[in-house]
Design a protein around this motif. Structure first.
Motif, PDB file in Angstrom:
ATOM      1  N   MET A 108       0.825  -1.199   0.000  1.00 15.98           N
ATOM      2  CA  MET A 108       0.000   0.000   0.000  1.00 15.98           C
ATOM      3  C   MET A 108       0.865   1.257   0.000  1.00 15.98           C
ATOM      4  O   MET A 108       0.521   2.252  -0.620  1.00 15.98           O
ATOM      5  N   ARG A 109       2.001   1.224   0.669  1.00 15.13           N
ATOM      6  CA  ARG A 109       2.907   2.373   0.648  1.00 15.13           C
ATOM      7  C   ARG A 109       3.515   2.543  -0.742  1.00 15.13           C
ATOM      8  O   ARG A 109       3.725   3.672  -1.212  1.00 15.13           O
ATOM      9  N   GLU A 110       3.777   1.452  -1.391  1.00 12.41           N
ATOM     10  CA  GLU A 110       4.386   1.516  -2.716  1.00 12.41           C
ATOM     11  C   GLU A 110       3.445   2.084  -3.763  1.00 12.41           C
ATOM     12  O   GLU A 110       3.888   2.531  -4.815  1.00 12.41           O
ATOM     13  N   GLY A 111       2.127   2.069  -3.478  1.00 12.82           N
ATOM     14  CA  GLY A 111       1.169   2.634  -4.421  1.00 12.82           C
ATOM     15  C   GLY A 111       0.185   1.642  -4.989  1.00 12.82           C
ATOM     16  O   GLY A 111      -0.645   1.987  -5.816  1.00 12.82           O
ATOM     17  N   PHE A 112       0.256   0.379  -4.525  1.00 11.58           N
ATOM     18  CA  PHE A 112      -0.686  -0.639  -4.980  1.00 11.58           C
ATOM     19  C   PHE A 112      -1.962  -0.608  -4.143  1.00 11.58           C
ATOM     20  O   PHE A 112      -1.938  -0.221  -2.980  1.00 11.58           O
ATOM     21  N   ARG A 113      -3.044  -1.037  -4.752  1.00 13.02           N
ATOM     22  CA  ARG A 113      -4.293  -1.267  -4.023  1.00 13.02           C
ATOM     23  C   ARG A 113      -4.853  -2.586  -4.512  1.00 13.02           C
ATOM     24  O   ARG A 113      -5.904  -2.665  -5.147  1.00 13.02           O
ATOM     25  N   TYR A 171      10.559   1.056  -0.212  1.00 18.73           N
ATOM     26  CA  TYR A 171       9.566   1.862  -0.924  1.00 18.73           C
ATOM     27  C   TYR A 171      10.229   2.992  -1.708  1.00 18.73           C
ATOM     28  O   TYR A 171       9.716   3.412  -2.754  1.00 18.73           O
ATOM     29  N   LYS A 172      11.388   3.465  -1.258  1.00 19.57           N
ATOM     30  CA  LYS A 172      12.099   4.486  -2.034  1.00 19.57           C
ATOM     31  C   LYS A 172      12.611   3.897  -3.353  1.00 19.57           C
ATOM     32  O   LYS A 172      12.646   4.585  -4.380  1.00 19.57           O
ATOM     33  N   LEU A 173      13.001   2.640  -3.327  1.00 20.14           N
ATOM     34  CA  LEU A 173      13.416   1.974  -4.562  1.00 20.14           C
ATOM     35  C   LEU A 173      12.235   1.847  -5.529  1.00 20.14           C
ATOM     36  O   LEU A 173      12.370   2.088  -6.730  1.00 20.14           O
ATOM     37  N   VAL A 174      11.072   1.482  -5.000  1.00 22.20           N
ATOM     38  CA  VAL A 174       9.880   1.353  -5.850  1.00 22.20           C
ATOM     39  C   VAL A 174       9.475   2.720  -6.401  1.00 22.20           C
ATOM     40  O   VAL A 174       9.095   2.841  -7.569  1.00 22.20           O
ATOM     41  N   TYR A 175       9.581   3.757  -5.579  1.00 20.90           N
ATOM     42  CA  TYR A 175       9.269   5.116  -6.044  1.00 20.90           C
ATOM     43  C   TYR A 175      10.155   5.519  -7.221  1.00 20.90           C
ATOM     44  O   TYR A 175       9.756   6.334  -8.058  1.00 20.90           O
ATOM     45  N   SER A 176      11.374   4.979  -7.273  1.00 22.86           N
ATOM     46  CA  SER A 176      12.310   5.373  -8.328  1.00 22.86           C
ATOM     47  C   SER A 176      12.073   4.632  -9.643  1.00 22.86           C
ATOM     48  O   SER A 176      12.714   4.934 -10.649  1.00 22.86           O
ATOM     49  N   MET A 177      11.155   3.665  -9.640  1.00 23.78           N
ATOM     50  CA  MET A 177      10.833   2.941 -10.875  1.00 23.78           C
ATOM     51  C   MET A 177       9.994   3.817 -11.804  1.00 23.78           C
ATOM     52  O   MET A 177       9.216   4.655 -11.338  1.00 23.78           O
ATOM     53  N   ASN A 178      10.147   3.604 -13.120  1.00 27.71           N
ATOM     54  CA  ASN A 178       9.167   4.210 -14.030  1.00 27.71           C
ATOM     55  C   ASN A 178       7.901   3.360 -14.006  1.00 27.71           C
ATOM     56  O   ASN A 178       7.877   2.286 -13.385  1.00 27.71           O
ATOM     57  N   HIS A 179       6.848   3.827 -14.657  1.00 22.97           N
ATOM     58  CA  HIS A 179       5.560   3.152 -14.486  1.00 22.97           C
ATOM     59  C   HIS A 179       5.547   1.747 -15.092  1.00 22.97           C
ATOM     60  O   HIS A 179       4.894   0.848 -14.562  1.00 22.97           O
ATOM     61  N   SER A 180       6.258   1.551 -16.181  1.00 23.85           N
ATOM     62  CA  SER A 180       6.322   0.209 -16.776  1.00 23.85           C
ATOM     63  C   SER A 180       7.007  -0.766 -15.825  1.00 23.85           C
ATOM     64  O   SER A 180       6.563  -1.916 -15.658  1.00 23.85           O
ATOM     65  N   GLN A 181       8.073  -0.313 -15.181  1.00 22.97           N
ATOM     66  CA  GLN A 181       8.748  -1.157 -14.194  1.00 22.97           C
ATOM     67  C   GLN A 181       7.828  -1.443 -13.008  1.00 22.97           C
ATOM     68  O   GLN A 181       7.798  -2.562 -12.486  1.00 22.97           O
ATOM     69  N   PHE A 182       7.088  -0.412 -12.589  1.00 23.82           N
ATOM     70  CA  PHE A 182       6.164  -0.559 -11.469  1.00 23.82           C
ATOM     71  C   PHE A 182       5.086  -1.598 -11.782  1.00 23.82           C
ATOM     72  O   PHE A 182       4.760  -2.451 -10.942  1.00 23.82           O
ATOM     73  N   LEU A 183       4.534  -1.558 -12.986  1.00 24.92           N
ATOM     74  CA  LEU A 183       3.502  -2.526 -13.374  1.00 24.92           C
ATOM     75  C   LEU A 183       4.074  -3.944 -13.434  1.00 24.92           C
ATOM     76  O   LEU A 183       3.421  -4.908 -13.017  1.00 24.92           O
ATOM     77  N   THR A 184       5.294  -4.076 -13.949  1.00 25.39           N
ATOM     78  CA  THR A 184       5.936  -5.387 -14.005  1.00 25.39           C
ATOM     79  C   THR A 184       6.167  -5.926 -12.602  1.00 25.39           C
ATOM     80  O   THR A 184       5.924  -7.107 -12.316  1.00 25.39           O
ATOM     81  N   TYR A 185       6.624  -5.049 -11.715  1.00 21.83           N
ATOM     82  CA  TYR A 185       6.821  -5.417 -10.304  1.00 21.83           C
ATOM     83  C   TYR A 185       5.510  -5.845  -9.674  1.00 21.83           C
ATOM     84  O   TYR A 185       5.447  -6.837  -8.935  1.00 21.83           O
ATOM     85  N   GLY A 186       4.405  -5.144  -9.992  1.00 22.12           N
ATOM     86  CA  GLY A 186       3.084  -5.511  -9.485  1.00 22.12           C
ATOM     87  C   GLY A 186       2.643  -6.880  -9.973  1.00 22.12           C
ATOM     88  O   GLY A 186       2.059  -7.662  -9.217  1.00 22.12           O
TER      89      GLY A 186
END
Length: 235
Positions: A38-43, A214-229
């Motif tokens: 949830m801190r990383e931005g997922f719901r 969470y700072k590492l996740v914040y530094s991802m671009n959105h494509s990386q964030f979606l892949t991580y999700g």
């Protein structure tokens, strides 16, 4: 399913603002931090709420020389002693008096020194935030209106631990140097759980890098964030 980049940014900023307001309401005595998905931005469906709480006037130091940075009249100092612990775990020696009842009651004496027992501390603090919580790892856990939660009562350390310095040297391409500097400057936490095979299971504490994560996740671009999700969902 995981949100646009704008929506994710709003979620993160909302959490940041909420924590600033809550610290003002507690007169900055206790700090709280949402961590995990949830801190990383997922719901995501099924995700629980992970919280960390620590007293702002208690600080863990990695060696005695670091005590010079603090006013011991207003700050309780705790020394990390990892000489007999597996990597990532440490004993916490209480160096100066504390006024927190749960910390006082968790103190045990070993080899003529006073240490804070992780087992006793977690037992005493698991229901501080939400009554009738149960101990789950380093957290007090339960369910409120269908939402599961994990509340970890921990201590903050303003210094980056020496065993983790090798991580800094591995950061060549990602994350960027400004992210690495920010992570190292903010130190780490210690949470109340010992290594199951360690020599002092009930006294040891585990190093936690939740803020760094969470700072590492914040530094991802959105494509990386979606892949991580997606990896979170699959695993």
């Amino acid at each position: 399913m995981m949100g646009t980049s704008q929506l994710v940014a709003i979620r993160r900023e909302t959490v940041d603002i909420q924590e600033i307001v809550e610290r003002q309401l507690t007169n900055n005595w206790i700090h709280g931090m949402l961590s995990g998905s949830m801190r990383e931005g997922f719901r995501l469906n099924g995700s629980d709420k992970d919280f960390m709480y620590w007293p702002n006037d208690h600080r863990v130091i990695m060696d005695m020389s670091q005590s010079e940075y603090y006013n011991t009249a207003s700050t309780t100092l705790i020394l990390s002693d990892s000489s007999e612990s597996p990597p990532g775990f440490t004993l916490l020696q209480l160096l100066t008096p504390t006024e927190i009842t749960e910390v006082q009651s968790a103190c045990v004496r070993m080899n003529g020194r006073v240490y804070i027992s992780s087992f006793i501390h977690s037992e005493l603090t698991c229901s501080v935030v939400v009554p009738n919580s149960t101990v789950h790892g380093p957290c007090g856990s339960g369910n409120v209106e269908g939402l599961e939660y994990d509340n970890a009562h921990c201590f903050a350390c303003d210094f980056w631990p020496t065993p983790a310095s090798l991580w800094i040297d591995r950061c060549h391409l990602w994350p960027g140097p400004e992210v690495v500097e920010d992570i190292v400057r903010n130190g780490c936490h210690v949470v109340a759980i010992g290594h199951p095979l360690g020599p002092h299971k009930n006294e040891e504490w585990r190093l936690s890098f939740s803020r760094a994560e969470y700072k590492l996740v914040y530094s991802m671009n959105h494509s990386q964030f979606l892949t991580y999700g997606l990896l979170k969902i699959f695993l």
